[in-house]
Motif scaffolding. Structure first.
Motif, PDB file in Angstrom:
ATOM      1  N   GLN A 145       0.840  -1.207   0.000  1.00 46.21           N
ATOM      2  CA  GLN A 145       0.000   0.000   0.000  1.00 46.21           C
ATOM      3  C   GLN A 145       0.873   1.255   0.000  1.00 46.21           C
ATOM      4  O   GLN A 145       0.595   2.210  -0.727  1.00 46.21           O
ATOM      5  CB  GLN A 145      -0.919   0.009   1.223  1.00 46.21           C
ATOM      6  CG  GLN A 145      -2.024  -1.021   1.174  1.00 46.21           C
ATOM      7  CD  GLN A 145      -2.782  -1.109   2.502  1.00 46.21           C
ATOM      8  OE1 GLN A 145      -2.317  -0.629   3.529  1.00 46.21           O
ATOM      9  NE2 GLN A 145      -3.941  -1.756   2.473  1.00 46.21           N
ATOM     10  N   TRP A 146       1.909   1.243   0.813  1.00 45.99           N
ATOM     11  CA  TRP A 146       2.814   2.382   0.893  1.00 45.99           C
ATOM     12  C   TRP A 146       3.481   2.643  -0.463  1.00 45.99           C
ATOM     13  O   TRP A 146       3.567   3.787  -0.912  1.00 45.99           O
ATOM     14  CB  TRP A 146       3.866   2.139   1.974  1.00 45.99           C
ATOM     15  CG  TRP A 146       4.843   3.260   2.132  1.00 45.99           C
ATOM     16  CD1 TRP A 146       6.122   3.304   1.666  1.00 45.99           C
ATOM     17  CD2 TRP A 146       4.607   4.512   2.763  1.00 45.99           C
ATOM     18  NE1 TRP A 146       6.712   4.494   1.990  1.00 45.99           N
ATOM     19  CE2 TRP A 146       5.788   5.275   2.666  1.00 45.99           C
ATOM     20  CE3 TRP A 146       3.517   5.082   3.409  1.00 45.99           C
ATOM     21  CZ2 TRP A 146       5.911   6.548   3.178  1.00 45.99           C
ATOM     22  CZ3 TRP A 146       3.652   6.363   3.926  1.00 45.99           C
ATOM     23  CH2 TRP A 146       4.835   7.073   3.813  1.00 45.99           C
ATOM     24  N   LEU A 149       0.919   4.192  -2.807  1.00 47.54           N
ATOM     25  CA  LEU A 149       0.669   5.598  -2.486  1.00 47.54           C
ATOM     26  C   LEU A 149       1.857   6.482  -2.866  1.00 47.54           C
ATOM     27  O   LEU A 149       1.679   7.593  -3.386  1.00 47.54           O
ATOM     28  CB  LEU A 149       0.343   5.754  -0.998  1.00 47.54           C
ATOM     29  CG  LEU A 149      -1.030   5.220  -0.566  1.00 47.54           C
ATOM     30  CD1 LEU A 149      -1.152   5.242   0.954  1.00 47.54           C
ATOM     31  CD2 LEU A 149      -2.143   6.029  -1.216  1.00 47.54           C
ATOM     32  N   LEU A 177      -4.387  10.515  -6.814  1.00 50.92           N
ATOM     33  CA  LEU A 177      -4.222  10.274  -5.367  1.00 50.92           C
ATOM     34  C   LEU A 177      -5.430   9.540  -4.782  1.00 50.92           C
ATOM     35  O   LEU A 177      -5.277   8.606  -3.988  1.00 50.92           O
ATOM     36  CB  LEU A 177      -3.991  11.590  -4.631  1.00 50.92           C
ATOM     37  CG  LEU A 177      -2.658  12.270  -4.908  1.00 50.92           C
ATOM     38  CD1 LEU A 177      -2.626  13.660  -4.284  1.00 50.92           C
ATOM     39  CD2 LEU A 177      -1.507  11.416  -4.395  1.00 50.92           C
ATOM     40  N   GLU A 178      -6.632   9.959  -5.172  1.00 50.90           N
ATOM     41  CA  GLU A 178      -7.831   9.297  -4.665  1.00 50.90           C
ATOM     42  C   GLU A 178      -7.906   7.857  -5.143  1.00 50.90           C
ATOM     43  O   GLU A 178      -8.283   6.959  -4.392  1.00 50.90           O
ATOM     44  CB  GLU A 178      -9.079  10.067  -5.073  1.00 50.90           C
ATOM     45  CG  GLU A 178      -9.273  11.340  -4.302  1.00 50.90           C
ATOM     46  CD  GLU A 178     -10.499  12.137  -4.743  1.00 50.90           C
ATOM     47  OE1 GLU A 178     -11.017  11.877  -5.856  1.00 50.90           O
ATOM     48  OE2 GLU A 178     -10.921  13.020  -3.982  1.00 50.90           O
ATOM     49  N   ARG A 181      -5.484   5.889  -3.075  1.00 52.04           N
ATOM     50  CA  ARG A 181      -5.911   5.771  -1.681  1.00 52.04           C
ATOM     51  C   ARG A 181      -7.030   4.753  -1.513  1.00 52.04           C
ATOM     52  O   ARG A 181      -7.043   3.971  -0.584  1.00 52.04           O
ATOM     53  CB  ARG A 181      -6.366   7.131  -1.171  1.00 52.04           C
ATOM     54  CG  ARG A 181      -6.798   7.089   0.273  1.00 52.04           C
ATOM     55  CD  ARG A 181      -7.108   8.473   0.792  1.00 52.04           C
ATOM     56  NE  ARG A 181      -7.473   8.388   2.174  1.00 52.04           N
ATOM     57  CZ  ARG A 181      -8.473   9.030   2.714  1.00 52.04           C
ATOM     58  NH1 ARG A 181      -9.203   9.843   1.967  1.00 52.04           N
ATOM     59  NH2 ARG A 181      -8.749   8.900   3.989  1.00 52.04           N
ATOM     60  N   TRP A 182      -7.997   4.775  -2.403  1.00 49.84           N
ATOM     61  CA  TRP A 182      -9.161   3.903  -2.264  1.00 49.84           C
ATOM     62  C   TRP A 182      -9.026   2.636  -3.082  1.00 49.84           C
ATOM     63  O   TRP A 182      -9.899   1.778  -3.025  1.00 49.84           O
ATOM     64  CB  TRP A 182     -10.436   4.661  -2.666  1.00 49.84           C
ATOM     65  CG  TRP A 182     -10.606   5.896  -1.839  1.00 49.84           C
ATOM     66  CD1 TRP A 182     -10.527   7.181  -2.287  1.00 49.84           C
ATOM     67  CD2 TRP A 182     -10.844   5.979  -0.441  1.00 49.84           C
ATOM     68  NE1 TRP A 182     -10.699   8.055  -1.245  1.00 49.84           N
ATOM     69  CE2 TRP A 182     -10.913   7.335  -0.088  1.00 49.84           C
ATOM     70  CE3 TRP A 182     -11.024   5.038   0.567  1.00 49.84           C
ATOM     71  CZ2 TRP A 182     -11.129   7.785   1.184  1.00 49.84           C
ATOM     72  CZ3 TRP A 182     -11.246   5.490   1.860  1.00 49.84           C
ATOM     73  CH2 TRP A 182     -11.300   6.838   2.161  1.00 49.84           C
TER      74      TRP A 182
END
Length: 184
Positions: A145-146, A149, A177-178, A181-182
């Motif tokens: 995840q990191w 992102l 970015l969204e 993130r999701w």
């Protein structure tokens, strides 16, 4: 991965298996009883075990041969084996048991409290190992995840730099970015 530690009980005599199951009652372990080395090897293809209680002397494939097969398999080589035998205290048999990978060699009649204590130690080790595996899995997921992102932030910065003065660049950067993130 299973949530309950299992103990594989291997003995050609049904009454011995029933006695082992009775000894293990109250320990946080699910006993799985089989009556031959061949059946044990098949069971080891289906399940993971915290410990194996293995009768040394059985017809056809004895405990030593069974242990040899268990220790040669990548999936099962680290499962602790405790040999159980009715044979007299012949040290050569014990050495043979240790040489095929046993962690212990007990002679019958068994002291049920000693056996319970030994099984409990391996169940506890199995549980701690499972917790470590789950924690490592969580760390790997968070690292992924990191990384995702971080990649999204880098891409957004590039969009903003390249689109300086372009109002739609901000919207594109926010979208990147969204999305990251999701996970969409």
């Amino acid at each position: 991965m299973t949530d309950v530690a299992k103990a594989l009980l291997v003995d050609d005599r049904r009454e011995n298996l029933l006695a082992l199951e009775a000894i293990l009652q109250g320990i946080a372990v699910q006993p799985v009883a089989v009556e031959s080395g061949e059946a044990a090897l098949k069971q080891l293809l289906l399940d993971d075990f915290a410990v194996i209680l293995l009768d040394a002397q059985m017809p056809d494939m004895d405990g030593f041969e069974t242990a040899g097969h268990i220790k040669r398999r990548e999936r099962t080589r680290h499962v602790p084996i405790i040999f159980l035998t009715a044979a007299d205290r012949d040290s050569h048999l014990a050495v043979r048991g240790y040489s095929v990978g046993a962690v212990d060699y007990l002679t019958k009649p068994l002291d049920p409290w000693v056996l319970r204590a030994k099984v409990s130690v391996f169940v506890d080790l199995w549980s701690k190992n499972r917790q470590l595996q789950l924690q490592a899995e969580t760390v790997r997921e968070r690292e992924a995840q990191w990384a995702s992102l971080t990649e999204a932030v880098d891409e957004s910065l590039t969009i903003l730099r390249d689109g300086a003065g372009d109002p739609s660049a901000v919207a594109r950067a926010v979208h990147v970015l969204e999305t990251a993130r999701w996970g969409s």
